[in-house]
Design a protein around this motif. Structure first.
Motif, short mmCIF file in Angstrom:
data_model
loop_
_atom_site.label_atom_id
_atom_site.label_comp_id
_atom_site.label_asym_id
_atom_site.label_seq_id
_atom_site.Cartn_x
_atom_site.Cartn_y
_atom_site.Cartn_z
N ASP A 87 -40.40 -63.83 51.34
CA ASP A 87 -40.46 -65.26 51.06
C ASP A 87 -39.81 -66.11 52.16
OD1 ASP A 87 -37.79 -64.69 50.68
OD2 ASP A 87 -37.77 -65.15 48.54
N GLY A 88 -39.38 -65.49 53.24
CA GLY A 88 -38.77 -66.26 54.33
C GLY A 88 -37.29 -66.55 54.13
N GLU A 89 -36.69 -65.98 53.11
CA GLU A 89 -35.25 -66.18 52.88
C GLU A 89 -34.47 -65.28 53.83
OE1 GLU A 89 -31.87 -65.67 49.36
OE2 GLU A 89 -33.99 -65.44 48.90
N ALA A 90 -33.53 -65.86 54.56
CA ALA A 90 -32.77 -65.10 55.55
C ALA A 90 -31.63 -64.33 54.89
CB ALA A 90 -32.20 -66.04 56.60
N ALA A 91 -31.33 -63.17 55.44
CA ALA A 91 -30.19 -62.37 55.01
C ALA A 91 -29.78 -61.48 56.19
CB ALA A 91 -30.53 -61.53 53.79
N LEU A 92 -28.61 -60.85 56.09
CA LEU A 92 -28.14 -60.02 57.18
C LEU A 92 -29.10 -58.87 57.44
CD1 LEU A 92 -24.31 -59.81 56.42
CD2 LEU A 92 -25.49 -61.32 58.02
N LYS A 93 -29.52 -58.74 58.71
CA LYS A 93 -30.43 -57.69 59.16
C LYS A 93 -31.73 -57.69 58.36
CE LYS A 93 -29.12 -54.13 61.28
NZ LYS A 93 -29.11 -54.70 62.64
N TRP A 94 -32.16 -58.86 57.95
CA TRP A 94 -33.40 -58.99 57.18
C TRP A 94 -34.06 -60.31 57.54
CZ3 TRP A 94 -36.88 -56.47 54.41
CH2 TRP A 94 -37.80 -57.22 53.65
N GLY A 95 -35.36 -60.30 57.58
CA GLY A 95 -36.14 -61.52 57.75
C GLY A 95 -37.57 -61.24 57.35
N SER A 96 -38.33 -62.27 57.09
CA SER A 96 -39.72 -62.09 56.68
C SER A 96 -40.53 -63.33 56.99
CB SER A 96 -39.80 -61.77 55.18
OG SER A 96 -39.25 -62.83 54.41
N THR A 97 -41.84 -63.13 57.12
CA THR A 97 -42.75 -64.25 57.39
C THR A 97 -43.95 -64.27 56.46
OG1 THR A 97 -44.12 -63.05 58.98
CG2 THR A 97 -42.13 -64.13 59.84
N ASN A 98 -44.21 -63.15 55.78
CA ASN A 98 -45.37 -63.04 54.88
C ASN A 98 -46.68 -63.31 55.62
OD1 ASN A 98 -45.31 -62.16 52.18
ND2 ASN A 98 -46.30 -64.04 51.50
N ALA A 99 -46.73 -62.89 56.88
CA ALA A 99 -47.92 -63.14 57.70
C ALA A 99 -49.15 -62.40 57.19
CB ALA A 99 -47.64 -62.74 59.15
N TYR A 100 -48.91 -61.22 56.56
CA TYR A 100 -50.04 -60.40 56.12
C TYR A 100 -49.83 -59.93 54.68
CZ TYR A 100 -53.43 -56.56 55.95
OH TYR A 100 -54.48 -55.73 55.60
N THR A 101 -50.78 -60.26 53.85
CA THR A 101 -50.87 -59.69 52.51
C THR A 101 -52.32 -59.32 52.26
OG1 THR A 101 -51.11 -61.92 51.56
CG2 THR A 101 -48.89 -60.97 51.57
N GLU A 102 -52.62 -58.76 51.12
CA GLU A 102 -54.00 -58.42 50.77
C GLU A 102 -54.33 -58.95 49.39
OE1 GLU A 102 -54.51 -54.22 51.22
OE2 GLU A 102 -54.32 -54.26 53.42
N ASN A 103 -55.59 -59.34 49.19
CA ASN A 103 -56.01 -59.81 47.88
C ASN A 103 -56.33 -58.62 46.97
OD1 ASN A 103 -58.59 -58.89 48.58
ND2 ASN A 103 -59.35 -60.94 49.11
N ALA A 104 -56.80 -58.93 45.78
CA ALA A 104 -57.05 -57.88 44.79
C ALA A 104 -58.07 -56.86 45.26
CB ALA A 104 -57.50 -58.53 43.48
N LYS A 105 -58.93 -57.26 46.17
CA LYS A 105 -59.96 -56.35 46.67
C LYS A 105 -59.51 -55.58 47.92
CE LYS A 105 -63.87 -59.06 44.94
NZ LYS A 105 -65.14 -59.76 45.29
N GLY A 106 -58.27 -55.82 48.33
CA GLY A 106 -57.75 -55.12 49.50
C GLY A 106 -58.12 -55.77 50.81
N ASN A 107 -58.61 -56.99 50.76
CA ASN A 107 -58.98 -57.70 51.99
C ASN A 107 -57.76 -58.44 52.56
OD1 ASN A 107 -61.74 -56.95 51.84
ND2 ASN A 107 -62.08 -58.58 50.32
N PRO A 108 -57.63 -58.51 53.89
CA PRO A 108 -56.47 -59.16 54.50
C PRO A 108 -56.39 -60.65 54.18
CG PRO A 108 -57.61 -57.78 56.09
CD PRO A 108 -58.50 -57.85 54.88
N VAL A 109 -55.17 -61.13 53.99
CA VAL A 109 -54.88 -62.55 53.85
C VAL A 109 -53.81 -62.87 54.88
CG1 VAL A 109 -54.02 -64.38 52.36
CG2 VAL A 109 -55.41 -62.54 51.38
N TYR A 110 -54.13 -63.76 55.82
CA TYR A 110 -53.20 -64.11 56.90
C TYR A 110 -52.56 -65.47 56.60
CZ TYR A 110 -55.96 -60.52 59.24
OH TYR A 110 -56.62 -59.34 59.54
N ASN A 111 -51.26 -65.53 56.85
CA ASN A 111 -50.52 -66.77 56.63
C ASN A 111 -49.51 -66.93 57.79
OD1 ASN A 111 -48.83 -68.85 55.82
ND2 ASN A 111 -48.68 -68.18 53.69
N TRP A 112 -49.78 -67.88 58.67
CA TRP A 112 -48.97 -68.03 59.89
C TRP A 112 -47.90 -69.12 59.76
CZ3 TRP A 112 -50.24 -63.77 61.87
CH2 TRP A 112 -51.56 -63.32 61.89
N LYS A 113 -47.71 -69.65 58.58
CA LYS A 113 -46.82 -70.80 58.42
C LYS A 113 -45.41 -70.53 58.93
CE LYS A 113 -45.05 -74.09 54.99
NZ LYS A 113 -45.06 -74.50 53.56
N ILE A 114 -44.82 -69.42 58.50
CA ILE A 114 -43.43 -69.16 58.88
C ILE A 114 -43.33 -68.75 60.34
CG2 ILE A 114 -41.43 -67.67 58.46
CD1 ILE A 114 -42.16 -67.64 55.51
#
Length: 561
Positions: A87-114
């Protein structure tokens, strides 16, 4: 170190004279402005950190602005976890952008916001990403559970290794993720801008960060490079950011990677070789706490660097490639504070700044000796948002207040033009530092010098591995062949009494909730202090400058004509 030694280090591009060292030797340094070595490549203008989400937070933005301001060249920034799911919440030695997920059919979902918010922060300041392609999105990981970790100082380091460290379950999806990311970057920032970046795959695959085999890593690299080059054929990619470069296993990894890129079968294309536009490796020192005293150890770091340079120069295909030390630091865990790791007590005060000055000077010497195309050394040191004041993290600033080490980089920012040869009767020879660091009865008093068209600069330091009180020494600096009859001379100083927010904070009583007035005082104390400036007449192109250097102090003597 007390025996008489005389080392004259000479190569086609280097002459540094290290004079005999005797007990109670008064430090004398000579600089000849006509004795040019090589261009002053700003190898220091590279920084990195584990937590990507700090980039766009309050103190992160402030620090990046300061770094960009004092550098005369674009600063490159490297950070981990740019493809990690979360979810983009920062923590020690951790970070995330959620750039890639998949929908129910297993197809890629790209999100470049973060990712955009991270790279926007760099590009808007004239900075450039050293873009790390990693780590593995949860939906692509072969072992996605557990994924999010909650590590804190004192916990086992390997607790951070979760589902993000595994190979992809689908290499085609991995390649397309990289393709879409680079394609989006070109659309957002322009082809010319993205061409100026460097890209690299993963981090320390020979260590904890990679839970696959060596062959799986080469496959990971090939598919990522193929996706990148399809999106932008002129994009620059390199590897492999190995850990413990001097070690036998690390050298095997590096050699296998280079040979694979030169002549191996590409896993993604089936063709010969793989793109390799830069060589990257890591170099770390190893401080210890000895009877309650911090003892630094520069030797392992310099051994890593020498090994990496020599490996690069051992192949005709890589001899001219840019070399980037992807992480170059006194030790290996930025988020481990001194409360849990007492050997890290060097980080708040001037020991970190003097180590930085003395070690960077040796990096230049090693590059000259090996003739490596040394482009940059990433200081893995940034800031930690909303953490205790001066907690002992390896950072450049604490709660928006600059620490003494940042002022060394401010000094580097004033050093332009050509590097100039120096002579010092107290600077440890490179061979001795590689063998045993700086452990003699006397401290290491050395210099790094530059000359530009209308200016010159000489950085001086008084460094020793042991964090013990030593004598303040008068350094007599002679500068020859000054091409002017008049010059302004300014002296900047980092020591216990100057450019040192930490000492001011301690005198305040070490407050964890300082007032606005106290914070303003700390911010002022954290800036680089000019202790003197004057205009002098130059006789016969020569001047003598005397500088008082406390143990672990760093000074910059700046001439402008």
């Amino acid at each position: 170190m007390l025996k008489k030694i005389q080392h004259y280090l000479a190569t086609a591009s280097l002459f540094v004279a290290i004079m005999p060292v005797k007990a109670q030797t008064a430090p004398v340094i000579t600089v000849d402005l006509k004795n040019e070595i090589a261009p002053m490549t700003p190898v220091w203008a590279w920084f990195g950190y584990d937590e990507p989400n700090y980039t766009y937070m309050k103190d992160g933005k402030k620090l990046l602005s300061e770094i960009a301001e004092f550098s005369h060249v674009p600063v490159y920034v490297r950070t981990h976890s740019l493809l990690v799911t979360g979810d983009g919440e920062a923590a020690l030695k951790w970070g995330s952008t959620n750039a890639y997920t998949e929908n129910a059919k297993g197809n890629p979902v790209y999100n470049w916001k973060i990712i955009d918010s991270i790279f926007d922060t760099y590009v808007s300041r004239g900075m450039k990403p050293l873009a790390q392609i990693g780590f593995m999105p949860e939906a692509l990981s072969t072992h996605p559970t557990p994924y999010r970790h909650y590590w804190k100082p004192g916990d086992p380091y390997t607790d951070i290794i979760t589902g993000w460290a595994y190979p992809p379950k689908d290499y085609d999806k991995w390649r397309n993720l990289v393709y879409e990311w680079v394609k989006h970057s070109v659309e957002r920032y322009g082809k010319k801008e993205v061409e100026s970046w460097y890209w690299e795959v993963w981090n320390e695959p020979n260590g904890h960060y990679w839970k696959g085999t060596r062959e799986e890593f080469l496959k990971l690299y090939d598919y990522a490079a193929d996706g990148l080059k399809k999106a932008l054929p002129t994009a620059k990619i390199g590897g492999i950011n190995i850990a413990g470069t001097k070690g036998k296993g690390a050298q095997e990894w590096t050699n296998d990677f280079i040979k694979h890129c030169i002549s191996g079968t590409n896993y993604a294309t089936g063709k010969k070789g793989s793109p390799m536009d830069a060589i990257l490796f890591h170099a770390k020192g190893s401080p210890k706490s000895v009877n309650g005293i911090v003892r630094m150890d520069m030797a392992p770091q310099l051994n890593d660097i020498e090994t990496g340079f020599k490996l690069t120069m051992s192949y005709p295909e890589t001899r001219n490639l840019p070399v980037i030390i992807g992480e170059s630091d006194p030790e290996g865990c930025a988020a481990c504070g001194m409360a849990t790791n007492p050997e890290n007590a060097y980080r708040n005060g001037t020991m970190y700044s003097s180590y930085t000055a003395a070690s960077f000077a040796r990096k230049y010497i090693l590059a000259d000796q090996t003739k490596a195309n040394f482009l940059g050394a990433v200081s893995w040191s940034f800031e930690f948002e909303d953490q205790p004041w001066f907690y002992g993290f390896r950072d450049l600033a604490t709660n928006g207040v600059d620490k003494p080490v940042l002022n060394v980089f401010r000094m580097f920012g004033m050093m332009t033009g050509k590097r100039i040869a120096i002579e010092s009767n107290r600077m440890y020879a490179i061979e001795d530092v590689i063998k045993g660091s700086v452990r003699g009865a006397q401290s290491d008093i050395g210099a790094l010098a530059t000359k530009d068209k209308k200016s010159a600069a000489v950085m001086l330091w008084n460094y020793h591995d042991d964090d013990k009180t030593g004598p303040t020494e008068t350094v007599n600096l002679t500068i020859n062949n000054i091409p002017s009859k008049k010059t302004d001379i300014s002296i900047y100083l980092i020591d216990k009494d100057n450019s040192n927010s930490y000492e001011v904070w301690k005198k305040m009583g070490s407050p964890q909730n300082p007032t606005k007035e106290q914070i303003a005082t700390l911010e002022s104390a954290g800036k680089l202090k000019k202790i003197s400036t004057k205009n002098i007449n130059i006789s016969k192109g020569k001047t003598l400058v005397s500088v008082q250097l406390q143990r672990q102090a760093v000074a910059l003597v700046k001439l402008d004509w």
